[in-house]
Design a protein around this motif. Structure first.
Motif, short mmCIF file in Angstrom:
data_model
loop_
_atom_site.label_atom_id
_atom_site.label_comp_id
_atom_site.label_asym_id
_atom_site.label_seq_id
_atom_site.Cartn_x
_atom_site.Cartn_y
_atom_site.Cartn_z
N PHE A 194 -5.41 17.54 -3.63
CA PHE A 194 -4.90 16.54 -2.70
C PHE A 194 -5.89 15.40 -2.49
O PHE A 194 -5.49 14.26 -2.19
CB PHE A 194 -4.54 17.19 -1.36
N MET A 195 -7.17 15.69 -2.65
CA MET A 195 -8.18 14.64 -2.52
C MET A 195 -7.96 13.56 -3.56
O MET A 195 -7.96 12.37 -3.27
CB MET A 195 -9.58 15.24 -2.66
N TRP A 196 -7.71 13.99 -4.82
CA TRP A 196 -7.50 13.02 -5.90
C TRP A 196 -6.09 12.44 -5.86
O TRP A 196 -5.88 11.29 -6.31
CB TRP A 196 -7.80 13.67 -7.26
N LEU A 197 -5.15 13.18 -5.31
CA LEU A 197 -3.81 12.62 -5.11
C LEU A 197 -3.88 11.48 -4.10
O LEU A 197 -3.33 10.39 -4.31
CB LEU A 197 -2.85 13.71 -4.63
N GLY A 198 -4.56 11.72 -2.99
CA GLY A 198 -4.71 10.69 -1.97
C GLY A 198 -5.51 9.51 -2.46
O GLY A 198 -5.23 8.36 -2.10
N ASP A 199 -6.51 9.77 -3.29
CA ASP A 199 -7.32 8.68 -3.84
C ASP A 199 -6.49 7.77 -4.75
O ASP A 199 -6.66 6.56 -4.76
CB ASP A 199 -8.49 9.25 -4.64
N GLY A 200 -5.57 8.36 -5.50
CA GLY A 200 -4.76 7.58 -6.44
C GLY A 200 -3.70 6.74 -5.76
O GLY A 200 -3.30 5.69 -6.28
N VAL A 201 -3.23 7.18 -4.60
CA VAL A 201 -2.17 6.45 -3.89
C VAL A 201 -2.82 5.41 -2.99
O VAL A 201 -3.02 5.62 -1.81
CB VAL A 201 -1.30 7.41 -3.05
N ASN A 202 -3.19 4.28 -3.56
CA ASN A 202 -3.86 3.25 -2.78
C ASN A 202 -3.46 1.86 -3.24
O ASN A 202 -2.91 1.67 -4.33
CB ASN A 202 -5.38 3.43 -2.84
N LEU A 203 -3.73 0.89 -2.40
CA LEU A 203 -3.29 -0.48 -2.66
C LEU A 203 -4.09 -1.15 -3.77
O LEU A 203 -3.61 -2.11 -4.38
CB LEU A 203 -3.38 -1.29 -1.37
N GLY A 204 -5.30 -0.66 -4.05
CA GLY A 204 -6.05 -1.21 -5.16
C GLY A 204 -5.35 -0.92 -6.48
O GLY A 204 -5.19 -1.81 -7.33
N ASN A 205 -4.90 0.32 -6.65
CA ASN A 205 -4.16 0.69 -7.86
C ASN A 205 -2.82 -0.05 -7.92
O ASN A 205 -2.35 -0.44 -9.00
CB ASN A 205 -3.92 2.20 -7.89
N MET A 206 -2.19 -0.23 -6.76
CA MET A 206 -0.93 -0.96 -6.73
C MET A 206 -1.14 -2.42 -7.12
O MET A 206 -0.34 -3.02 -7.86
CB MET A 206 -0.31 -0.86 -5.34
N THR A 207 -2.23 -3.00 -6.64
CA THR A 207 -2.54 -4.38 -7.00
C THR A 207 -2.84 -4.50 -8.48
O THR A 207 -2.52 -5.52 -9.11
CB THR A 207 -3.74 -4.88 -6.18
N LEU A 208 -3.44 -3.48 -9.05
CA LEU A 208 -3.71 -3.49 -10.49
C LEU A 208 -2.40 -3.51 -11.26
O LEU A 208 -2.28 -4.20 -12.29
CB LEU A 208 -4.54 -2.25 -10.87
N GLY A 209 -1.40 -2.75 -10.79
CA GLY A 209 -0.08 -2.81 -11.42
C GLY A 209 0.54 -4.19 -11.28
O GLY A 209 1.15 -4.71 -12.22
N ALA A 210 0.32 -4.81 -10.11
CA ALA A 210 0.86 -6.16 -9.89
C ALA A 210 0.17 -7.19 -10.77
O ALA A 210 0.75 -8.24 -11.08
CB ALA A 210 0.70 -6.54 -8.42
N SER A 211 -1.07 -6.92 -11.18
CA SER A 211 -1.82 -7.89 -11.99
C SER A 211 -1.19 -8.10 -13.36
O SER A 211 -1.51 -9.08 -14.05
CB SER A 211 -3.28 -7.43 -12.15
N MET A 212 -0.30 -7.20 -13.78
CA MET A 212 0.37 -7.38 -15.06
C MET A 212 1.42 -8.49 -15.01
O MET A 212 1.85 -8.98 -16.05
CB MET A 212 1.06 -6.07 -15.48
N VAL A 219 1.96 4.63 -8.45
CA VAL A 219 1.54 3.45 -7.70
C VAL A 219 1.46 2.21 -8.60
O VAL A 219 1.82 1.10 -8.18
CB VAL A 219 0.18 3.72 -7.01
N LEU A 220 0.98 2.38 -9.83
CA LEU A 220 0.99 1.27 -10.78
C LEU A 220 2.42 0.75 -10.98
O LEU A 220 2.66 -0.47 -11.03
CB LEU A 220 0.42 1.71 -12.13
N THR A 221 3.35 1.68 -11.09
CA THR A 221 4.76 1.31 -11.28
C THR A 221 5.29 0.49 -10.11
O THR A 221 5.92 -0.56 -10.29
CB THR A 221 5.62 2.57 -11.45
N ILE A 222 5.01 0.95 -8.89
CA ILE A 222 5.49 0.23 -7.71
C ILE A 222 4.84 -1.14 -7.61
O ILE A 222 5.48 -2.14 -7.23
CB ILE A 222 5.25 1.06 -6.44
N GLY A 223 3.55 -1.23 -7.98
CA GLY A 223 2.88 -2.53 -7.96
C GLY A 223 3.53 -3.52 -8.89
O GLY A 223 3.77 -4.69 -8.52
#
Length: 467
Positions: A42-60, A272-276
């Motif tokens: 859950f620590m790594w699950l919570g780490d992955g669900v963040n706005l930085g990763n979402m913004t990275l998806g948006a950067s595409m 999260v990348l997908t949602i971004g």
């Protein structure tokens, strides 16, 4: 597989430790490991669900159209996550077996003085990420405040500082606080994102299909560049894998630890990348918080989603961006852990995170990742070559704490290899991490074999002439 003791890990075997050495830098004992496999997941699950990763998806998405289409995005993400998990599992082994933190692991290759340079390469990006995540969280907190005050309050900067002070207070409790924050955050945020995913599909499906799913995209250099960018986003975290694995309870096999990295990162990061990408395709805005406000046109739901964003920012900082730089500050200043995490939080306030992401583009974030990856790729390569090829997984941990031992000073082979790898990485910055890994690894092996024949850093390696 239980924790191995062949690496001389018992604290009583470290008689040369200076009295001022903070407890947080000493090898973690069996009794001090408080994180079980489920909490680690859950620590790594919570780490992955963040706005930085979402913004990275948006950067595409640039100027409303995605650089990669749906299939290309998923292909790049799966390749990156696979590499992340393998490198994570390889580099976490020394910390898991011995309980030492990353800053001490660095001494094995770079030496006491040389590790200062290489540890800063990990600490500085983490502080900037800390500030960036807090800025995104502050933006979300500001949305809550605007709704609560009927629009009379509107200050992202104030919310940013308030959120940062809260995180500093939480971080004083160390990994015990991290474990519970992550379990709560990962469950709550994923439920919120499932809702947002449904809204995007039902209300903005046509725009997403046109701008992302059916985009022409490319399988050329930009595709591989995004693989490296997705990979580089975790480069700092798996570089300091020892800081996390030393907290995991003993008895977890190498294969199971690999699964504990791959499965949560795949679920969280991929989602999260997908949602971004979907948010940016639907709205044309790269800042996820502002895009959320457009997609979810309801004050109460905006407050709920924004609250989850705030929790997510705190969660990822607690795991990835506070502990590693705090250890670096402790190492360099001899301060205790609590003052070190306080300084880390204050430094993050001055990191100017708002520069990385503008409403129209998140390319600044991608460029930042590629630049620091040019240095982190060489460092991880040097550590893996050292541990697996040169030392055959046999390290005298007591020597790593002796300031007058074979690891005193600096290892010119490691520093030179790091700069050779980074220099090569900047030649093809889109592939910085991969280029740096291969070039630095080869350079380090050859330098250790042929240069500085009398170097004490060769003691205990396959190039030790006294063996």
């Amino acid at each position: 597989m239980s924790v191995h003791l062949e690496d001389s890990i018992q604290s009583e075997s470290l008689p040369h430790q200076p009295a001022a050495l903070d407890e947080s830098l000493k090898p973690k004992t069996e009794g001090g490991r408080t994180v079980g496999p489920i909490s680690y997941f859950f620590m790594w699950l919570g780490d992955g669900v963040n706005l930085g990763n979402m913004t990275l998806g948006a950067s595409m998405v640039v100027a409303g159209t995605a650089t990669l289409n749906l299939i290309q995005t998923f292909a790049a993400a799966i390749i990156a996550i696979g590499i992340i998990s393998v490198v994570f599992a390889l580099n976490d082994r020394l910390g898991y077996r011995t309980g030492i933190p990353y800053v001490v692991q660095l001494r094995m290759s770079f030496g006491f003085k040389g590790s200062v340079v290489s540890s800063l390469m990990r600490g500085i990006p983490a502080i900037i990420w800390y500030g960036f995540q807090s800025w995104i969280g502050g933006t979300a907190l500001n949305e809550i405040a605007k709704v609560a005050t009927g629009g009379s309050f509107d200050s992202v900067a104030t919310c940013f500082v308030v959120l940062q002070l809260v995180q500093i207070a939480l971080s004083l409790y160390g990994f015990h606080a991290i474990k519970w924050v992550e379990i709560l955050a990962s469950v709550v945020i994923i439920l919120a994102l499932v809702y947002v995913f449904g809204v995007l599909l039902t209300s903005h499906g046509a725009a997403i299909t046109e701008n992302w799913v059916n985009a022409k995209g490319t399988w050329g250099l930009p595709f591989f560049g995004f693989i490296v960018m997705f990979l580089g986003n975790y480069a700092a975290i798996f570089l300091s894998a020892a800081d996390y694995s030393r907290e995991l309870k003993s008895g977890v096999s190498d294969a199971k630890r690999g699964f504990l990295y791959f499965s949560p990162i795949f679920l969280a990061y991929g989602f999260v990348l997908t949602i971004g990408a979907m948010l940016a395709s639907a709205t044309g805005i790269s800042n996820p918080v502002k895009a959320f406000a457009i997609v979810v046109d309801n004050a109460y739901i905006t407050v709920g989603v924004s609250a989850f964003i705030v929790i997510g920012a705190i969660a990822v900082n607690m795991v990835a961006n506070i502990v590693p730089p705090a250890y670096v500050i402790t190492l360099l200043t001899k301060l205790k852990y609590k003052p070190a995490v306080t300084i880390t939080g204050l430094l993050a306030i001055g990191s100017f995170p708002w520069v990385l992401v503008q409403d129209s583009s998140a390319q600044g974030l991608g460029l930042f990742i590629l630049i620091y990856s040019a240095f982190l790729g060489p460092i991880i390569s040097i550590l893996l070559v050292e541990y697996y090829l040169l030392r055959k997984q046999q390290v005298n941990i007591a020597e790593l704490y002796r300031e007058d031992g074979p690891f005193a000073g600096y290892n010119p082979c490691a520093l030179l290899a790091m700069f050779i790898g980074a220099g090569a990485a900047f030649i093809v910055v889109e592939l910085a991490w991969l280029v740096g890994v291969f070039v630095a690894g080869i350079a380090y092996y050859l330098l250790m074999k042929y240069a500085w024949k009398d170097s004490p850093f060769k003691k205990g390696t396959i190039f030790d002439q006294s063996m």
